[in-house]
Design a protein around this motif. Structure first.
Motif, mmCIF file in Angstrom:
data_model
loop_
_atom_site.group_PDB
_atom_site.id
_atom_site.type_symbol
_atom_site.label_atom_id
_atom_site.label_comp_id
_atom_site.label_asym_id
_atom_site.label_seq_id
_atom_site.Cartn_x
_atom_site.Cartn_y
_atom_site.Cartn_z
ATOM 1 N N ALA A 34 0.850 -1.203 0.000
ATOM 2 C CA ALA A 34 0.000 0.000 0.000
ATOM 3 C C ALA A 34 0.882 1.249 0.000
ATOM 4 O O ALA A 34 0.633 2.198 -0.750
ATOM 5 C CB ALA A 34 -0.933 -0.003 1.202
ATOM 6 N N GLY A 35 1.908 1.255 0.829
ATOM 7 C CA GLY A 35 2.843 2.381 0.852
ATOM 8 C C GLY A 35 3.608 2.501 -0.447
ATOM 9 O O GLY A 35 3.860 3.607 -0.940
ATOM 10 N N ALA A 36 3.976 1.369 -1.016
ATOM 11 C CA ALA A 36 4.699 1.378 -2.292
ATOM 12 C C ALA A 36 3.834 1.950 -3.405
ATOM 13 O O ALA A 36 4.315 2.722 -4.238
ATOM 14 C CB ALA A 36 5.165 -0.036 -2.641
ATOM 15 N N ARG A 37 2.543 1.589 -3.392
ATOM 16 C CA ARG A 37 1.632 2.145 -4.408
ATOM 17 C C ARG A 37 1.545 3.665 -4.274
ATOM 18 O O ARG A 37 1.403 4.377 -5.264
ATOM 19 C CB ARG A 37 0.243 1.506 -4.289
ATOM 20 N N GLN A 38 1.640 4.162 -3.058
ATOM 21 C CA GLN A 38 1.627 5.612 -2.833
ATOM 22 C C GLN A 38 2.955 6.224 -3.284
ATOM 23 O O GLN A 38 2.982 7.260 -3.943
ATOM 24 C CB GLN A 38 1.380 5.898 -1.355
ATOM 25 N N SER A 39 4.057 5.582 -2.946
ATOM 26 C CA SER A 39 5.383 6.122 -3.281
ATOM 27 C C SER A 39 5.621 6.193 -4.782
ATOM 28 O O SER A 39 6.235 7.149 -5.262
ATOM 29 C CB SER A 39 6.484 5.263 -2.642
ATOM 30 N N VAL A 40 5.145 5.200 -5.522
ATOM 31 C CA VAL A 40 5.414 5.151 -6.954
ATOM 32 C C VAL A 40 4.792 6.343 -7.682
ATOM 33 O O VAL A 40 5.246 6.723 -8.758
ATOM 34 C CB VAL A 40 4.954 3.805 -7.575
ATOM 35 N N SER A 41 3.802 6.969 -7.069
ATOM 36 C CA SER A 41 3.166 8.124 -7.711
ATOM 37 C C SER A 41 4.130 9.298 -7.867
ATOM 38 O O SER A 41 3.886 10.195 -8.672
ATOM 39 C CB SER A 41 1.924 8.563 -6.935
ATOM 40 N N GLY A 42 5.241 9.300 -7.133
ATOM 41 C CA GLY A 42 6.225 10.370 -7.248
ATOM 42 C C GLY A 42 7.258 10.129 -8.334
ATOM 43 O O GLY A 42 8.173 10.934 -8.518
ATOM 44 N N ILE A 43 7.121 9.062 -9.070
ATOM 45 C CA ILE A 43 8.086 8.714 -10.117
ATOM 46 C C ILE A 43 7.505 9.076 -11.479
ATOM 47 O O ILE A 43 6.394 8.672 -11.816
ATOM 48 C CB ILE A 43 8.414 7.199 -10.077
ATOM 49 N N ALA A 44 8.269 9.830 -12.268
ATOM 50 C CA ALA A 44 7.823 10.232 -13.604
ATOM 51 C C ALA A 44 8.454 9.377 -14.704
ATOM 52 O O ALA A 44 7.853 9.164 -15.748
ATOM 53 C CB ALA A 44 8.139 11.704 -13.843
ATOM 54 N N ASN A 45 9.639 8.869 -14.475
ATOM 55 C CA ASN A 45 10.368 8.077 -15.468
ATOM 56 C C ASN A 45 9.636 6.754 -15.699
ATOM 57 O O ASN A 45 9.445 5.962 -14.778
ATOM 58 C CB ASN A 45 11.791 7.830 -14.953
ATOM 59 N N ARG A 46 9.206 6.511 -16.949
ATOM 60 C CA ARG A 46 8.411 5.304 -17.254
ATOM 61 C C ARG A 46 9.158 4.004 -16.984
ATOM 62 O O ARG A 46 8.558 3.030 -16.555
ATOM 63 C CB ARG A 46 7.916 5.321 -18.694
ATOM 64 N N THR A 47 10.436 3.981 -17.221
ATOM 65 C CA THR A 47 11.206 2.771 -16.950
ATOM 66 C C THR A 47 11.189 2.454 -15.458
ATOM 67 O O THR A 47 10.972 1.308 -15.055
ATOM 68 C CB THR A 47 12.663 2.927 -17.448
ATOM 69 N N TYR A 48 11.390 3.467 -14.646
ATOM 70 C CA TYR A 48 11.354 3.280 -13.194
ATOM 71 C C TYR A 48 9.938 2.951 -12.713
ATOM 72 O O TYR A 48 9.753 2.137 -11.817
ATOM 73 C CB TYR A 48 11.869 4.514 -12.465
ATOM 74 N N GLN A 49 8.951 3.612 -13.322
ATOM 75 C CA GLN A 49 7.559 3.307 -12.969
ATOM 76 C C GLN A 49 7.253 1.834 -13.238
ATOM 77 O O GLN A 49 6.672 1.149 -12.401
ATOM 78 C CB GLN A 49 6.583 4.156 -13.787
ATOM 79 N N ARG A 50 7.632 1.368 -14.424
ATOM 80 C CA ARG A 50 7.367 -0.021 -14.810
ATOM 81 C C ARG A 50 8.015 -0.985 -13.819
ATOM 82 O O ARG A 50 7.391 -1.932 -13.336
ATOM 83 C CB ARG A 50 7.875 -0.299 -16.228
ATOM 84 N N GLU A 51 9.263 -0.728 -13.495
ATOM 85 C CA GLU A 51 9.982 -1.603 -12.564
ATOM 86 C C GLU A 51 9.310 -1.613 -11.187
ATOM 87 O O GLU A 51 9.126 -2.665 -10.573
ATOM 88 C CB GLU A 51 11.435 -1.136 -12.457
#
Length: 170
Positions: A34-51
């Motif tokens: 749940a926290g990770a799903r919240q944290s990933v929202s701060g990532i703009a880079n698609r490669t990092y988002q995908r990972e």
């Protein structure tokens, strides 16, 4: 203190998106999806988002957390970020573990991408000769053509089973 509060991201805490991605992955692997799903929202880079999104999804799946998998699929803003080589297999992994209801729920949550897993669930059940559960699965298959195909396959299997000689008598 709740895990969400303990792992909350503070502005400026991560100088790079790569560090935020790494933190998000650590959260997911530690069980705080749940926290990770919240944290990933701060990532703009698609490669990092995908990972990050794929790690969150597979962390939930490896824990056999049906609700977590569904929440991750629904939370992901772009489902193409989830589609790695094993995405389609997630419902089937639950099925092989005996969680037919969970497999169906996940395949339904996958939307159009869940059509093939849903069909494979029905075929698996036919192969196991679990015709009651095949019938229970059919309403979850939206496509009439696929539903008809599955029903025909089931009818053929049942007819074949009726025509086999009875080997239970010595």
């Amino acid at each position: 203190m709740s895990p969400e509060r303990r792992h909350a991201i503070r502005p400026g805490q991560f100088p790079t998106e790569e560090q935020l991605k790494d933190y998000t992955i650590k959260q997911a692997l530690a069980g705080d999806t749940a926290g990770a799903r919240q944290s990933v929202s701060g990532i703009a880079n698609r490669t990092y988002q995908r990972e990050a999104w794929q790690t969150i999804l597979y962390a939930d799946a490896s824990r056999r957390d049906v609700q977590g998998v569904k929440d991750t699929i629904v939370s992901c803003p772009d489902h193409s970020l989830l589609r790695g080589h094993a995405y389609r297999d997630i419902p089937l992994d639950f099925l092989k573990d005996g969680d037919i209801a969970g497999a169906i729920e996940i395949a339904q949550t996958m939307g159009d991408f869940g059509v093939l897993p849903m069909m494979l669930i029905a075929v698996y059940l036919i192969d196991k000769r679990d015709f009651v559960r095949v019938r229970e699965t059919l309403p979850h298959i939206a496509d009439n053509g696929i539903r008809t195909f599955i029903m025909n396959m089931m009818d053929e299997r049942q007819a074949k089973d009726r025509n086999l000689p009875d080997t239970s008598q010595p």
